[in-house]
Write an enzyme that holds these catalytic residues in place. Structure first.
Site, PDB file in Angstrom:
ATOM      1  N   GLY A   1       0.815  -1.214   0.000  1.00  0.00           N
ATOM      2  CA  GLY A   1       0.000   0.000   0.000  1.00  0.00           C
ATOM      3  C   GLY A   1       0.841   1.252   0.000  1.00  0.00           C
ATOM      4  O   GLY A   1       0.331   2.363  -0.155  1.00  0.00           O
ATOM      5  N   ARG A   2       2.146   1.075   0.207  1.00  0.00           N
ATOM      6  CA  ARG A   2       3.011   2.262   0.244  1.00  0.00           C
ATOM      7  C   ARG A   2       4.438   1.895  -0.154  1.00  0.00           C
ATOM      8  O   ARG A   2       5.395   2.420   0.410  1.00  0.00           O
ATOM      9  CB  ARG A   2       2.999   2.878   1.636  1.00  0.00           C
ATOM     10  CG  ARG A   2       3.294   1.890   2.757  1.00  0.00           C
ATOM     11  CD  ARG A   2       3.647   2.656   3.986  1.00  0.00           C
ATOM     12  NE  ARG A   2       3.770   1.768   5.137  1.00  0.00           N
ATOM     13  CZ  ARG A   2       4.127   2.179   6.319  1.00  0.00           C
ATOM     14  NH1 ARG A   2       4.401   3.444   6.515  1.00  0.00           N
ATOM     15  NH2 ARG A   2       4.223   1.338   7.326  1.00  0.00           N
TER      16      ARG A   2
ATOM     17  N   LYS B   1      10.008   2.169   0.282  1.00  0.00           N
ATOM     18  CA  LYS B   1       8.884   2.059   1.212  1.00  0.00           C
ATOM     19  C   LYS B   1       8.507   3.463   1.664  1.00  0.00           C
ATOM     20  O   LYS B   1       9.372   4.199   2.163  1.00  0.00           O
ATOM     21  CB  LYS B   1       9.310   1.186   2.403  1.00  0.00           C
ATOM     22  CG  LYS B   1       8.250   1.003   3.464  1.00  0.00           C
ATOM     23  CD  LYS B   1       8.680  -0.074   4.437  1.00  0.00           C
ATOM     24  CE  LYS B   1       7.685  -0.199   5.579  1.00  0.00           C
ATOM     25  NZ  LYS B   1       8.094  -1.250   6.520  1.00  0.00           N
TER      26      LYS B   1
ATOM     27  N   GLY C   1      -0.130   6.124   1.514  1.00  0.00           N
ATOM     28  CA  GLY C   1       1.015   5.617   0.756  1.00  0.00           C
ATOM     29  C   GLY C   1       2.355   6.154   1.229  1.00  0.00           C
ATOM     30  O   GLY C   1       3.384   5.903   0.612  1.00  0.00           O
TER      31      GLY C   1
ATOM     32  N   ASP D   1       1.470 -12.078   6.194  1.00  0.00           N
ATOM     33  CA  ASP D   1       2.024 -11.189   5.169  1.00  0.00           C
ATOM     34  C   ASP D   1       3.388 -10.650   5.591  1.00  0.00           C
ATOM     35  O   ASP D   1       4.083 -10.027   4.793  1.00  0.00           O
ATOM     36  CB  ASP D   1       1.064 -10.025   4.856  1.00  0.00           C
ATOM     37  CG  ASP D   1       0.628  -9.284   6.102  1.00  0.00           C
ATOM     38  OD1 ASP D   1       0.069  -9.929   7.010  1.00  0.00           O
ATOM     39  OD2 ASP D   1       0.848  -8.074   6.190  1.00  0.00           O
ATOM     40  N   ASN D   2       3.771 -10.886   6.824  1.00  0.00           N
ATOM     41  CA  ASN D   2       5.089 -10.464   7.301  1.00  0.00           C
ATOM     42  C   ASN D   2       6.011 -11.658   7.528  1.00  0.00           C
ATOM     43  O   ASN D   2       7.000 -11.553   8.254  1.00  0.00           O
ATOM     44  CB  ASN D   2       4.953  -9.656   8.597  1.00  0.00           C
ATOM     45  CG  ASN D   2       4.273  -8.312   8.359  1.00  0.00           C
ATOM     46  OD1 ASN D   2       4.305  -7.778   7.257  1.00  0.00           O
ATOM     47  ND2 ASN D   2       3.647  -7.774   9.394  1.00  0.00           N
TER      48      ASN D   2
END
Ligand code: AMP
Ligand code: MG
Length: 501
Positions: A103-104, A124, A137, A265-266
């Site tokens: 997302g960013r 990032k 973002g 997701d990590n």
């Protein structure tokens, strides 16, 4: 003005930066990514640059002007061969499934290093993407400095981790509870494939059955090419990832690292630590230590990490089922058979790590009990984790509370007996050496990290750079380390960390 910059971004790639991009990820089905460029930062300025890492990567950024460096490391300019994209993924966050994605962040590409590695270079905080879900973002300077400091400290500690090449301020505020300076971090990773990437491909299997096999081929090629010929590449790959995770979690436990947000997701496929949002280090030991403000149930508590890794790897195995066998029941049975080994791998990795910390020769089945009993004594006496092991390795005196704890004498006698030495003998030089390689003399103590970040926020960079440099070689006692070795003052109680800032 913005238009012009966008045009120049697309039209004039920078040459001679040392980047050798050879990106394969974008040959995968497009569901897995979105091609799109970073949003140009208004007035980028490099505030931290990792010259040593740049050199390892074969980059020649040091030769560029400050402006050119800042443009490149903020995504305003593009290195030759870079075709930026954001990755799609899913993930179980605190147990619940979500479709996610960068997302960013923008991956600039896969860079080939002089020593033959393929690494992702990612910005990032580089602007919104279709995965931003309402977020801006962007990233604030404090959390990006924190990621730089902790990821470089982890590298110094010898723990697999993504790296940080630079932090650049954007010259634009980001709005959090209050406006904060915006920043972009350049992250370098063995890859950004996560358990969540496979969960996304698995979730799409019905409509896009080609996704999961394509992703698996890419991942095996990138991380475990020798498994191409395995009887079941999917199960062999699961096992390779599971063993890397067991080793990783054991090394976190070795230095007292609490990740804080072990969502799937990590969890990387490569076995590197990723995402340093709410992480922290244990000081006064307790199994249930949690610093993250959102982890109310203690799901990601220090002592829970091995079992959360197991839970995450179960989600990973589920995602791979369509590749294991076309018959669902048979796939489940085969995956379960393999999965049952994880507990043993994790326990052995943990036990071996504790054997190093305690300088125990060989292997004895009671070693886990010996280590666990020490931890119980440390917890009962609120002893500092790092200091206790430094003291056992002979670097300093034992914490008084531990020496006074009921049961200490008995434990010490067991340790001496197990180590094969007399009750009045100190550990041998060999044992001490081994212990000092496993027990850091210095870690990024929470209060020092916060002090360094607060000072940098006020434009005093000295504490940040001094801490960063102390953490470069954290094993072996040296006088310069003394200021960084003190446990937090009592006034530091109630420390909290935060996610996604
Ligand atoms: P993290 O906690 O960093 O693992 O982030 C979880 C998800 O939230 C990821 O998909 C991030 O890309 C996304 N995210 C975090 N911060 C932002 C932000 N400021 N804007 C957009 N997306 C974000
Ligand atoms: Mg994340």
């Amino acid at each position: 003005m913005t238009k012009e910059r966008e045009l120049s971004l697309s039209n004039t790639p920078m040459k001679d930066t040392g980047f050798r991009f050879d990106t394969r990820y974008t040959t995968l089905p497009p569901v897995l990514y979105h091609l799109g460029e970073p949003a140009p930062a208004r007035r980028p300025e490099v505030v931290v640059f990792n010259a040593r890492l740049a050199e390892e990567l074969g980059l020649r950024l040091g030769e560029l002007s400050g402006d050119a460096q800042a443009s490149l490391l903020s995504g305003r300019a593009r290195a030759e061969g870079s075709v930026p994209f954001s990755q799609a993924y899913a993930g179980h966050q605190f147990g619940g499934f979500s479709i996610l994605g960068d997302g960013r962040a923008h991956v600039l590409g896969e860079h080939l290093t002089p020593d033959g590695r393929r690494v992702d270079v990612q910005l990032k905080g580089s602007g919104p993407t279709p995965f931003s879900r309402g977020g801006d973002g962007r990233a604030a300077l404090g959390p990006m400095l924190r990621e730089h400091l902790i990821s470089e400290a982890m590298a110094g500690l010898g723990i697999p981790t993504t790296r940080s090449l630079a932090v650049v301020t954007t010259g634009e505020p980001v709005l959090r509870e209050r406006p904060l300076p915006g920043a972009i971090l350049t992250r370098v990773a063995a890859s950004h494939l996560r358990v969540g990437t496979f969960e996304l491909a698995a979730a799409a299997t019905r409509n896009a059955p080609e996704l999961l096999p394509a992703l698996m081929d890419y991942a095996i090629e990138r991380h475990d090419p020798e498994l191409r010929e395995a009887e079941s590449p999917a199960l062999a790959f699961w096992e390779a990832v599971a063993k890397r995770q067991a080793a990783l979690i054991a090394s976190w436990m070795r230095v007292g690292f609490i990740h804080g947000v072990m969502n799937t997701d990590n969890v990387t496929i490569s076995g590197e630590t990723i995402d340093y949002g709410p992480c922290a280090f244990v000081d006064r030991y307790a199994k249930s230590v949690v610093f993250s403000s959102i982890d109310e149930g203690g799901r990601y508590a220090f002592g829970n990490q091995p079992w959360i890794a197991r839970w995450n790897l179960a989600r990973f195995a589920e995602a791979l089922l369509p590749l294991v066998d076309e018959d669902r029941d048979r796939a489940v049975a085969k995956a379960q058979e393999r999965f049952a080994h994880f507990e043993g791998w994790m326990n052995e990795a943990w036990a071996d790590m504790m054997r190093d910390k305690l300088g125990l020769p060989g292997r004895d089945e009671d070693d886990i009990a010996l280590a666990t009993d020490l931890l119980a004594l440390m917890e009962a006496s609120s002893s500092d984790y790092t200091d206790t092991f430094r003291a056992l390795s002979g670097a300093t005196a034992l914490p008084a509370a531990l020496e006074g704890a009921r049961g200490w004498g008995t434990w010490k006698a067991r340790w001496n007996t197990r180590s094969g030495r007399g009750q009045d003998e100190a550990p041998s030089a060999d044992a001490r050496e081994r212990m000092r390689r496993a027990n850091p003399a210095v870690i990024p103590r929470n209060h020092l990290v916060e002090e360094a970040l607060a000072a940098a926020d006020g434009d005093d960079w000295d504490p940040f750079h001094r801490l960063l440099s102390a953490l470069e070689s954290p094993y072996g006692e040296r006088d310069e380390l003394t200021p960084f070795q003190q446990p937090p003052p009592a006034s530091f109680a109630g420390y909290q960390t935060f996610c996604g800032t």
